[in-house]
Design an enzyme around this catalytic site. Structure first.
Site, PDB file in Angstrom:
ATOM      1  N   LYS A  59      30.879  56.444 -88.792  1.00 26.14           N
ATOM      2  CA  LYS A  59      31.503  55.114 -88.831  1.00 26.14           C
ATOM      3  C   LYS A  59      32.647  55.058 -89.829  1.00 26.14           C
ATOM      4  O   LYS A  59      33.649  54.392 -89.589  1.00 26.14           O
ATOM      5  CB  LYS A  59      30.465  54.048 -89.207  1.00 26.14           C
ATOM      6  N   LYS A  85      28.665  56.451 -74.521  1.00 28.53           N
ATOM      7  CA  LYS A  85      27.720  55.340 -74.614  1.00 28.53           C
ATOM      8  C   LYS A  85      28.330  54.054 -74.071  1.00 28.53           C
ATOM      9  O   LYS A  85      29.506  53.811 -74.285  1.00 28.53           O
ATOM     10  CB  LYS A  85      27.412  55.095 -76.105  1.00 28.53           C
ATOM     11  N   LYS A 107      30.086  47.837 -76.913  1.00 25.95           N
ATOM     12  CA  LYS A 107      30.830  46.592 -76.952  1.00 25.95           C
ATOM     13  C   LYS A 107      32.136  46.773 -77.697  1.00 25.95           C
ATOM     14  O   LYS A 107      33.115  46.141 -77.396  1.00 25.95           O
ATOM     15  CB  LYS A 107      29.999  45.495 -77.611  1.00 25.95           C
TER      16      LYS A 107
END
Ligand code: TRP
Length: 344
Positions: free
Chosen positions: A114, A206, A209
């Protein structure tokens, strides 16, 4: 020491909920209610480790709560609440920040992914995130945590923190006549491959969103029937008919993904789905998948919209859940403060 079976899990209120959240988490939470006492949290404190517009955070918090309820979580016999209403999460997280070692935290691959090249400019909270997650779980002495594969390392860290706490404070725990293994070593319940939902446009990525290249690759829980059918109709496939054997899905990520979604929604194995659709083309399979998806997701979306439209009811449910969660948390925190040696 044996701990009464208790399930804890959490979903971050950031962005819109999608089919991946539903099949990978929410839907799996429902049957556990039969065998365990379950606490399902909307982890708003985790969400703000990356910037959230305050109004978006509120909307997403209500949306996750509504999804839990619409999917069938029994809010009377089990608990749903949002994390920030139970301050003990933050309190225990601080203690765990002092138990966890920098070396352990530096090994967390999700943080590295991240933070990426931006590691100087991400929040301190993002780095400490797994320690807060351990606090979420151990505050309730949860024995089982249903999560996706991506959370496995965080669960291992949770066990390491529990073990180090039990050891470091071992003498004190004994002197206070508390059970030697004060915190349980929590078992992860990792979802199988069938619940790992991939993008409808690229079966190797994946369903997500945040980095959706287009809305066409993600089915959102609040999509209407037409949107769901349209996205499935336009989902990427390959020219071959569906195979007769699951093994032959191996190098066909898009076909594998659609079969997996069908299997998860129908509570069947991939082999059972193949037994029905093997040898048939996507022209037959896609309409069947669309129909199944709409039949499962539409009633959930309808109930979610009703709930989100009545914040009073959601507020009541979250407040009541938080009150019951806090009662458990405070009972444990009293002992933990005593163990640590705080003067009260
Ligand atoms: N980290 C989890 C995720 O990103 C969310 C989470 C926070 C969680 N606290 C938890 C999951 C405790 C299980 C238990 O999916």
């Amino acid at each position: 020491m044996t701990f009464p079976p208790r399930v804890f899990s959490g979903i971050k209120p950031s962005g819109d909920l999608h089919l991946g959240n539903y099949l990978g988490a929410i839907r799996r939470f429902v049957p556990l209610q039969k065998t365990h006492h379950c606490i399902y949290c909307v982890v708003d404190m985790h969400a703000i480790t990356v910037w959230q517009e305050p109004e978006d955070l509120r909307r997403a918090t209500y949306e996750v709560a509504a999804a839990y309820i619409a999917a069938g979580i029994d809010t009377k016999n089990h608990i749903i609440f949002n994390q920030s209403q139970v301050l003990q999460h933050a309190e225990l997280a601080w203690i765990f920040n002092c138990v966890a070692r920098m070396g352990w935290m530096n090994r967390m691959t999700q943080f590295k992914d991240k933070a990426g090249k931006n590691s100087e400019n991400v929040s301190l909270g993002l780095f400490a995130y797994p320690s807060l997650m351990a606090a979420d779980i151990l505050l309730y002495k949860a024995t089982h945590v249903p999560v996706g594969e991506d959370q496995k390392q965080h669960l291992e860290l949770t066990r390491d923190i529990a073990q180090k706490f039990n050891n470091d404070y071992g003498k004190r725990i004994k002197d206070l006549h508390l059970d030697a293994g004060y915190f349980p070593l929590t078992e992860p319940m990792i979802a199988g491959a069938a619940t790992r939902v991939r993008s409808l446009r690229d079966g190797t990525r994946k369903m997500s969103k945040s980095d959706a290249a287009s809305d066409m690759e993600t089915i959102y829980l609040l999509d209407d029937a037409d949107a769901i059918a349209n996205k499935i109709k336009r989902a990427k496939t390959d020219p071959e008919p569906l195979p007769e054997d699951v093994k032959d899905l191996e190098n066909r990520p898009e076909a594998d993904n659609l079969i997996s979604i069908y299997a998860a929604l129908a509570d069947k194995t991939k082999q059972e789905v193949i037994a029905e659709f093997g040898g048939k083309g996507f022209g037959v399979f896609k309409p069947a998948l669309a129909e199944l998806s709409v039949s499962v997701l539409s009633p959930i979306a309808t109930e979610m919209r009703r709930l989100v439209g009545d914040k009073g009811e959601l507020d009541r449910i979250l407040r009541d859940g938080a009150d019951r969660a806090r009662a458990i948390a405070e009972t444990n925190m009293r002992e933990i403060r005593e163990i640590v040696g705080y003067v009260r």
